[in-house]
Design a protein around this motif. Sequence first.
Motif, PDB file in Angstrom:
ATOM      1  N   ALA A 271       0.855  -1.190   0.000  1.00 32.34           N
ATOM      2  CA  ALA A 271       0.000   0.000   0.000  1.00 32.34           C
ATOM      3  C   ALA A 271       0.890   1.239   0.000  1.00 32.34           C
ATOM      4  CB  ALA A 271      -0.899   0.010   1.228  1.00 32.34           C
ATOM      5  N   THR A 272       0.626   2.160  -0.924  1.00 31.33           N
ATOM      6  CA  THR A 272       1.346   3.422  -0.995  1.00 31.33           C
ATOM      7  C   THR A 272       0.434   4.546  -0.527  1.00 31.33           C
ATOM      8  OG1 THR A 272       2.722   2.679  -2.842  1.00 31.33           O
ATOM      9  CG2 THR A 272       2.522   5.061  -2.516  1.00 31.33           C
ATOM     10  N   VAL A 273       0.900   5.303   0.470  1.00 28.89           N
ATOM     11  CA  VAL A 273       0.146   6.443   0.982  1.00 28.89           C
ATOM     12  C   VAL A 273       0.857   7.724   0.557  1.00 28.89           C
ATOM     13  CG1 VAL A 273      -0.782   7.590   3.019  1.00 28.89           C
ATOM     14  CG2 VAL A 273      -0.629   5.086   2.960  1.00 28.89           C
ATOM     15  N   ASN A 274       0.140   8.594  -0.126  1.00 31.84           N
ATOM     16  CA  ASN A 274       0.710   9.858  -0.600  1.00 31.84           C
ATOM     17  C   ASN A 274       0.309  11.008   0.324  1.00 31.84           C
ATOM     18  OD1 ASN A 274       1.965   8.825  -2.988  1.00 31.84           O
ATOM     19  ND2 ASN A 274      -0.049   8.721  -3.947  1.00 31.84           N
ATOM     20  N   ALA A 275       1.226  11.960   0.455  1.00 30.54           N
ATOM     21  CA  ALA A 275       1.000  13.098   1.345  1.00 30.54           C
ATOM     22  C   ALA A 275      -0.004  14.070   0.743  1.00 30.54           C
ATOM     23  CB  ALA A 275       2.315  13.819   1.615  1.00 30.54           C
ATOM     24  N   LEU A 276      -0.766  14.720   1.623  1.00 33.73           N
ATOM     25  CA  LEU A 276      -1.646  15.803   1.199  1.00 33.73           C
ATOM     26  C   LEU A 276      -0.829  17.081   1.013  1.00 33.73           C
ATOM     27  CD1 LEU A 276      -4.657  15.333   3.645  1.00 33.73           C
ATOM     28  CD2 LEU A 276      -4.607  14.769   1.217  1.00 33.73           C
ATOM     29  N   PRO A 277      -1.241  17.971   0.139  1.00 33.78           N
ATOM     30  CA  PRO A 277      -0.592  19.289   0.080  1.00 33.78           C
ATOM     31  C   PRO A 277      -0.935  20.084   1.333  1.00 33.78           C
ATOM     32  CG  PRO A 277      -2.535  19.271  -1.313  1.00 33.78           C
ATOM     33  CD  PRO A 277      -2.348  17.862  -0.826  1.00 33.78           C
ATOM     34  N   ALA A 278      -0.229  21.175   1.523  1.00 35.39           N
ATOM     35  CA  ALA A 278      -0.524  22.055   2.658  1.00 35.39           C
ATOM     36  C   ALA A 278      -1.929  22.635   2.511  1.00 35.39           C
ATOM     37  CB  ALA A 278       0.506  23.182   2.713  1.00 35.39           C
ATOM     38  N   ALA A 279      -2.427  23.208   3.596  1.00 31.83           N
ATOM     39  CA  ALA A 279      -3.743  23.848   3.553  1.00 31.83           C
ATOM     40  C   ALA A 279      -3.696  25.081   2.652  1.00 31.83           C
ATOM     41  CB  ALA A 279      -4.174  24.243   4.955  1.00 31.83           C
ATOM     42  N   ILE A 280      -4.807  25.344   1.990  1.00 37.05           N
ATOM     43  CA  ILE A 280      -4.922  26.541   1.154  1.00 37.05           C
ATOM     44  C   ILE A 280      -5.020  27.769   2.053  1.00 37.05           C
ATOM     45  CG2 ILE A 280      -6.407  27.758  -0.488  1.00 37.05           C
ATOM     46  CD1 ILE A 280      -7.220  24.979  -1.563  1.00 37.05           C
ATOM     47  N   THR A 281      -4.241  28.790   1.731  1.00 39.69           N
ATOM     48  CA  THR A 281      -4.262  30.031   2.512  1.00 39.69           C
ATOM     49  C   THR A 281      -4.782  31.183   1.649  1.00 39.69           C
ATOM     50  OG1 THR A 281      -1.935  30.455   1.949  1.00 39.69           O
ATOM     51  CG2 THR A 281      -2.381  29.302   4.015  1.00 39.69           C
ATOM     52  N   GLY A 282      -5.192  32.230   2.299  1.00 34.23           N
ATOM     53  CA  GLY A 282      -5.737  33.402   1.613  1.00 34.23           C
ATOM     54  C   GLY A 282      -7.200  33.589   1.979  1.00 34.23           C
ATOM     55  N   VAL A 283      -7.766  34.703   1.539  1.00 37.22           N
ATOM     56  CA  VAL A 283      -9.161  35.031   1.839  1.00 37.22           C
ATOM     57  C   VAL A 283     -10.062  34.343   0.811  1.00 37.22           C
ATOM     58  CG1 VAL A 283     -10.861  36.866   2.080  1.00 37.22           C
ATOM     59  CG2 VAL A 283      -8.496  37.226   2.853  1.00 37.22           C
ATOM     60  N   ALA A 284     -10.906  33.420   1.275  1.00 33.58           N
ATOM     61  CA  ALA A 284     -11.746  32.634   0.370  1.00 33.58           C
ATOM     62  C   ALA A 284     -13.129  33.241   0.207  1.00 33.58           C
ATOM     63  CB  ALA A 284     -11.850  31.198   0.871  1.00 33.58           C
ATOM     64  N   SER A 285     -13.188  34.543   0.111  1.00 33.73           N
ATOM     65  CA  SER A 285     -14.442  35.222  -0.228  1.00 33.73           C
ATOM     66  C   SER A 285     -14.089  36.419  -1.099  1.00 33.73           C
ATOM     67  CB  SER A 285     -15.187  35.672   1.032  1.00 33.73           C
ATOM     68  OG  SER A 285     -14.431  36.613   1.770  1.00 33.73           O
ATOM     69  N   VAL A 286     -14.974  36.713  -2.047  1.00 33.12           N
ATOM     70  CA  VAL A 286     -14.664  37.760  -3.018  1.00 33.12           C
ATOM     71  C   VAL A 286     -15.972  38.348  -3.551  1.00 33.12           C
ATOM     72  CG1 VAL A 286     -14.559  36.098  -4.933  1.00 33.12           C
ATOM     73  CG2 VAL A 286     -13.319  38.276  -5.107  1.00 33.12           C
ATOM     74  N   CYS A 287     -15.950  39.613  -3.886  1.00 32.48           N
ATOM     75  CA  CYS A 287     -17.125  40.241  -4.473  1.00 32.48           C
ATOM     76  C   CYS A 287     -17.200  39.902  -5.968  1.00 32.48           C
ATOM     77  CB  CYS A 287     -17.058  41.762  -4.306  1.00 32.48           C
ATOM     78  SG  CYS A 287     -17.159  42.293  -2.585  1.00 32.48           S
TER      79      CYS A 287
END
Length: 200
Positions: A126-142
Amino acid sequence: QSSMLSSIPAGGTWTSADASVVTVDPGGMVTGDHAGNATITYTISTGCQRMTAFTVNTMPATITGMAPVCEGFSIPLSNATAGGTWQSDATGIATVSSTGTLTGIDDGNANITYTSALGCTATAIATVNALPAAITGVASVCQGLTTDLDNATAGGTWSSSADAIASVDAAGIVTGVTAGTAGISYVMGTGCYAVVTATV
């Protein structure tokens, strides 16, 4: 699979009554070739013999469903030979439940073994792959404006689950198209991803 036999006195000769089922080398190493029964004989120089019955059990089927899995995600494994048990040799990397559900714990490899009721085993890696880092920044936009998202893990690609609501370019810049919510994902080549909900 093989098993070692021994007898006293040393120097005798090992033979199998049915080499299609089981073979035995001069040192007493027995190898099962096909399921069945065969008699193993040990003969010393005087011609005296000892015999033992040897049983070769059927191997379980091949483990199916094995594929790379991301940390924190699960996939179902199966084996056509019923009644066996599952085991991982590295539970800090991957665990497997009694029903064959494989769960990735940490980046790396683990040997997953299925043992039949007769004690024979099938193994897969079984091969387990790493997750990427958490997404950063403001996740709301007009609507009509942009917001910049980022990920500390290099090499991934950005995508939106709803381009009609919020689109995202290769640099992680999200553009609000119309009011609503969209999932913005950062996906690695392994298929592992981080996701954030963008609100427009």
